[in-house]
Design a protein around this motif. Structure first.
Motif, mmCIF file in Angstrom:
data_model
loop_
_atom_site.group_PDB
_atom_site.id
_atom_site.type_symbol
_atom_site.label_atom_id
_atom_site.label_comp_id
_atom_site.label_asym_id
_atom_site.label_seq_id
_atom_site.Cartn_x
_atom_site.Cartn_y
_atom_site.Cartn_z
ATOM 1 N N PRO A 246 42.529 26.117 43.446
ATOM 2 C CA PRO A 246 41.923 27.442 43.281
ATOM 3 C C PRO A 246 42.543 28.255 42.153
ATOM 4 N N SER A 247 43.858 28.153 42.000
ATOM 5 C CA SER A 247 44.502 28.890 40.909
ATOM 6 C C SER A 247 44.129 28.309 39.551
ATOM 7 N N GLU A 248 43.521 27.104 39.561
ATOM 8 C CA GLU A 248 43.050 26.475 38.329
ATOM 9 C C GLU A 248 41.535 26.612 38.187
ATOM 10 N N GLY A 249 40.952 27.517 38.987
ATOM 11 C CA GLY A 249 39.556 27.871 38.788
ATOM 12 C C GLY A 249 38.562 27.325 39.782
ATOM 13 N N LEU A 250 39.000 26.508 40.754
ATOM 14 C CA LEU A 250 38.035 25.902 41.665
ATOM 15 C C LEU A 250 37.850 26.765 42.906
ATOM 16 N N VAL A 251 37.155 27.889 42.690
ATOM 17 C CA VAL A 251 36.894 28.833 43.771
ATOM 18 C C VAL A 251 35.622 29.606 43.452
ATOM 19 N N ALA A 252 34.793 29.795 44.481
ATOM 20 C CA ALA A 252 33.628 30.666 44.402
ATOM 21 C C ALA A 252 33.602 31.459 45.708
ATOM 22 N N HIS A 253 32.561 32.247 45.912
ATOM 23 C CA HIS A 253 32.463 33.054 47.128
ATOM 24 C C HIS A 253 31.033 33.048 47.657
ATOM 25 N N LEU A 254 30.937 33.125 48.967
ATOM 26 C CA LEU A 254 29.668 33.344 49.653
ATOM 27 C C LEU A 254 29.666 34.801 50.095
ATOM 28 N N MET A 255 28.647 35.546 49.685
ATOM 29 C CA MET A 255 28.650 36.991 49.895
ATOM 30 C C MET A 255 27.343 37.440 50.526
ATOM 31 N N TYR A 256 27.435 38.260 51.551
ATOM 32 C CA TYR A 256 26.262 38.797 52.225
ATOM 33 C C TYR A 256 25.810 40.084 51.534
ATOM 34 N N ALA A 257 24.503 40.225 51.403
ATOM 35 C CA ALA A 257 23.958 41.457 50.856
ATOM 36 C C ALA A 257 24.367 42.629 51.742
ATOM 37 N N GLY A 258 24.752 43.717 51.087
ATOM 38 C CA GLY A 258 25.124 44.913 51.825
ATOM 39 C C GLY A 258 26.572 44.976 52.232
ATOM 40 N N VAL A 259 27.397 44.042 51.769
ATOM 41 C CA VAL A 259 28.821 44.039 52.105
ATOM 42 C C VAL A 259 29.633 44.290 50.841
ATOM 43 N N SER A 260 30.624 45.149 50.932
ATOM 44 C CA SER A 260 31.511 45.434 49.806
ATOM 45 C C SER A 260 32.948 45.259 50.266
ATOM 46 N N THR A 261 33.871 45.321 49.327
ATOM 47 C CA THR A 261 35.290 45.229 49.682
ATOM 48 C C THR A 261 36.087 46.302 48.953
ATOM 49 N N PRO A 262 37.000 46.982 49.647
ATOM 50 C CA PRO A 262 37.855 47.958 48.974
ATOM 51 C C PRO A 262 39.101 47.318 48.357
ATOM 52 N N TYR A 263 39.271 46.002 48.542
ATOM 53 C CA TYR A 263 40.508 45.345 48.122
ATOM 54 C C TYR A 263 40.347 44.741 46.737
ATOM 55 N N ARG A 264 41.468 44.598 46.049
ATOM 56 C CA ARG A 264 41.483 44.080 44.688
ATOM 57 C C ARG A 264 42.549 43.009 44.545
ATOM 58 N N VAL A 265 42.260 42.048 43.668
ATOM 59 C CA VAL A 265 43.243 41.030 43.315
ATOM 60 C C VAL A 265 44.135 41.596 42.220
ATOM 61 N N GLY A 266 45.446 41.384 42.355
ATOM 62 C CA GLY A 266 46.394 41.926 41.384
ATOM 63 C C GLY A 266 46.710 43.371 41.685
ATOM 64 N N GLY A 267 47.057 44.118 40.659
ATOM 65 C CA GLY A 267 47.357 45.532 40.831
ATOM 66 C C GLY A 267 48.709 45.766 41.459
ATOM 67 N N PRO A 268 48.971 47.004 41.872
ATOM 68 C CA PRO A 268 50.286 47.345 42.432
ATOM 69 C C PRO A 268 50.639 46.540 43.678
ATOM 70 N N VAL A 269 49.629 46.192 44.493
ATOM 71 C CA VAL A 269 49.907 45.435 45.716
ATOM 72 C C VAL A 269 50.282 43.996 45.396
ATOM 73 N N GLY A 270 49.773 43.466 44.284
ATOM 74 C CA GLY A 270 50.080 42.088 43.911
ATOM 75 C C GLY A 270 49.310 41.059 44.706
ATOM 76 N N ASN A 271 48.093 41.395 45.149
ATOM 77 C CA ASN A 271 47.290 40.432 45.892
ATOM 78 C C ASN A 271 47.012 39.193 45.050
ATOM 79 N N ASP A 272 47.245 38.021 45.625
ATOM 80 C CA ASP A 272 47.040 36.757 44.920
ATOM 81 C C ASP A 272 46.637 35.705 45.953
ATOM 82 N N PRO A 273 45.324 35.601 46.263
ATOM 83 C CA PRO A 273 44.916 34.698 47.347
ATOM 84 C C PRO A 273 45.192 33.237 47.078
ATOM 85 N N GLU A 274 45.290 32.858 45.789
ATOM 86 C CA GLU A 274 45.564 31.451 45.491
ATOM 87 C C GLU A 274 47.054 31.168 45.475
#
Length: 526
Positions: free
Chosen positions: A498-526
């Protein structure tokens, strides 16, 4: 000699064709020479520079803003057509039917029942003593790796409080294979922020489906999982015949495969005639196999879902996908039996040492034709949307770094599809692989049923998976029911990929997310 005669009489540097001294440019040519060199350099480096610049990712970014909408060629319902009304902070999700938008943080368990099982798991950096004599700088949960085995009965509520003692980069817990509400999925930067040192997060969900599952961090996942931040989860059936079971989590610690983090051999005392269910959990990045020495067996479950009509098997191995699970049921003979895992680990059943180990059988059990058919609960032929997930590889830049990267439908992250669905739809997907390596594909929050492999239809029990090995040159067609709204990762579970690009997402219409990758929190799912 002819060359000598032809040049005889010339002064060094004289050019009779031009009538001037070689190496001396006329004033016009001398003036334009630097400009030509600059243009040639720009022509060569300009496209490379543009590719580098265009690959840079914003910091932070929302995964819902990445890539391009893929609606399977069918407009999504709602006033905004197939883009579902790209609302502010909604990314591709936008506005749902009726104009309602929900955040993933609100998609939590709705059951108000008190938790039947409640525990705290404390993650910390730790040194793990291996039976090889080496010590691994890794992670533990409540002082052990793997973390505590969690058992809960089907239909009961499980509540887990995750505490981060000192893991500097933060932690989460993803409930691998459990179709939890999206807000409890544990994916950093998508469904929550990583839990910082001194912080905590409470997961709470109803254990709806009996089966074998596991949990692991989905923050800096490759490093944290490989170095010990994982554990097993068993949802026991509420009703059913009593069968003794044992969990065998197979994990590579610094190259040594251990069962339950202790030893390559797990001894399980059992009386002759006793039925034992061995729940094999493959927590590594690559596939393994399980087989039985000394007795026939039945493959009774794959990825937490029971096989319908399993028959006795001898002389065959069972492939176990990276991240996948396989439950083998053995009736223990008088001389005992061994459930071999990968050829370098085993669960020994019986009162003694059991039979000697055996090599992996030449033939593998094929789930495509094993067991007997049963209803699916939906009709794949009535699919509202059909997607393609073609895995490839090509050179390029990923966030400014040159390399040979994985692609989805010919494109590199982040320019990959966002598979858009609406709740209640039947969805089909064709997963193909032409990348040169096997990929264990894992979709969060859903189980899919395998319809065919390389065009050959499934004829046995419904083969339900959440983790599916797609070998190089193979293609699978799968189907699922979109019954769990959210933003869900759909990625390779070789956690380096995944960190080498092998990732996509399944997303439902009408759903959003307040979370972000990176930034001050340092979110890094891979």
């Amino acid at each position: 000699m002819r060359g000598a005669r032809r040049t005889a009489g010339r002064r060094p540097g004289d050019d009779r064709r031009t009538g001037r001294r070689a190496g001396r440019l006329n004033p016009v040519a001398a003036r334009w020479r630097p400009a030509v060199a600059l243009l040639a350099t720009l022509a060569l480096l300009g496209p490379v520079g543009w590719l580098w610049w265009s690959s840079l990712l914003p910091t932070p970014y929302a995964v819902t803003d990445m890539g391009h909408v893929d609606d399977g060629g069918v407009p999504l319902p709602g006033p905004a057509g197939h883009h579902a009304g790209a609302a502010a902070h909604g990314g591709h999700g936008g506005q749902a039917v009726g104009g309602r938008t929900v955040g993933v943080d609100t998609l939590r368990e709705t059951s108000t029942a008190p938790p039947a099982v409640s525990l705290t798991l404390t993650a910390r950096r730790d040194r793990i003593a291996l039976p090889t004599g080496r010590v691994l700088d890794g992670y533990t949960l409540n002082g052990t790796s793997p973390g505590p085995l969690i058992r809960v009965r089907q239909g009961d509520v499980l509540q887990v409080r995750l505490v981060n003692a000192d893991v500097a980069e933060g932690v989460t817990l993803h409930w691998h294979g459990v179709d939890v509400p999206n807000g409890d999925d544990g994916t950093a930067g998508v469904t929550q922020d990583a839990v910082p040192p001194g912080g905590e997060f409470v997961y709470r969900f109803l254990a709806r489906d009996a089966g074998t599952y596991w949990y692991h961090s989905h923050q800096v996942a490759d490093s944290q999982v490989q170095r010990g931040l994982y554990g097993a989860l068993v949802v026991e059936p509420r009703d059913g015949p009593p069968v003794r079971d044992v969990v065998a989590t197979a994990h590579l610690y610094d190259g040594a495969r251990l069962l339950d983090g202790r030893s390559p051999t797990l001894a399980v005392p059992a009386a002759p005639g006793e039925r034992v269910r061995v729940r094999v959990v493959n927590t590594d990045n690559g596939p393994t196999s399980a087989w039985v020495t000394g007795a026939p067996f039945r493959l009774v479950a794959i990825d937490g879902t029971d096989v319908h009509g399993p028959s006795p098997v001898e002389g065959r191995s069972v492939p176990v996908t990276a991240g996948g699970r396989a439950d083998l049921e053995v009736t223990v003979p008088p001389g005992g039996a061994r459930v071999e895992i990968g050829g370098n680990a085993a669960v020994v059943l019986g009162a003694g040492p059991g039979p000697p180990p055996s090599p992996r059988p030449e033939q593998a059990l094929d789930p495509l034709g094993y067991g007997t058919p049963a209803p699916l609960g939906f009709d794949p032929a009535a699919a509202a949307r059909t997607f393609g997930y073609a895995i490839g590889r090509r050179p390029g830049f990923l966030d400014g770094v040159p390399g040979l990267w994985w692609t989805v439908n010919g494109r590199m992250w982040p320019d990959v599809p966002m598979f858009m669905v609406a709740e209640g739809e039947v969805v089909r997907m064709r997963i193909s692989n032409d990348s040169g390596e096997v990929h264990p594909m894992h979709l969060h929050g859903h189980h899919a049923v395998v319809l065919s492999r390389d065009g050959v239809p499934s004829t046995g029990s419904p083969w339900w998976v959440d983790s599916l090995d797609v070998a190089d040159g193979e293609s699978y067609e799968v189907a699922l029911l979109a019954d769990n709204p959210g933003v869900w990762m759909d990625h390779c579970h070789n956690l380096t990929h995944p960190s080498e690009g092998l990732v996509a997402h399944l997303m439902y219409a009408g759903v959003s997310t307040p979370y972000r990758v990176g930034g001050p929190v340092g979110n890094d799912p891979e």
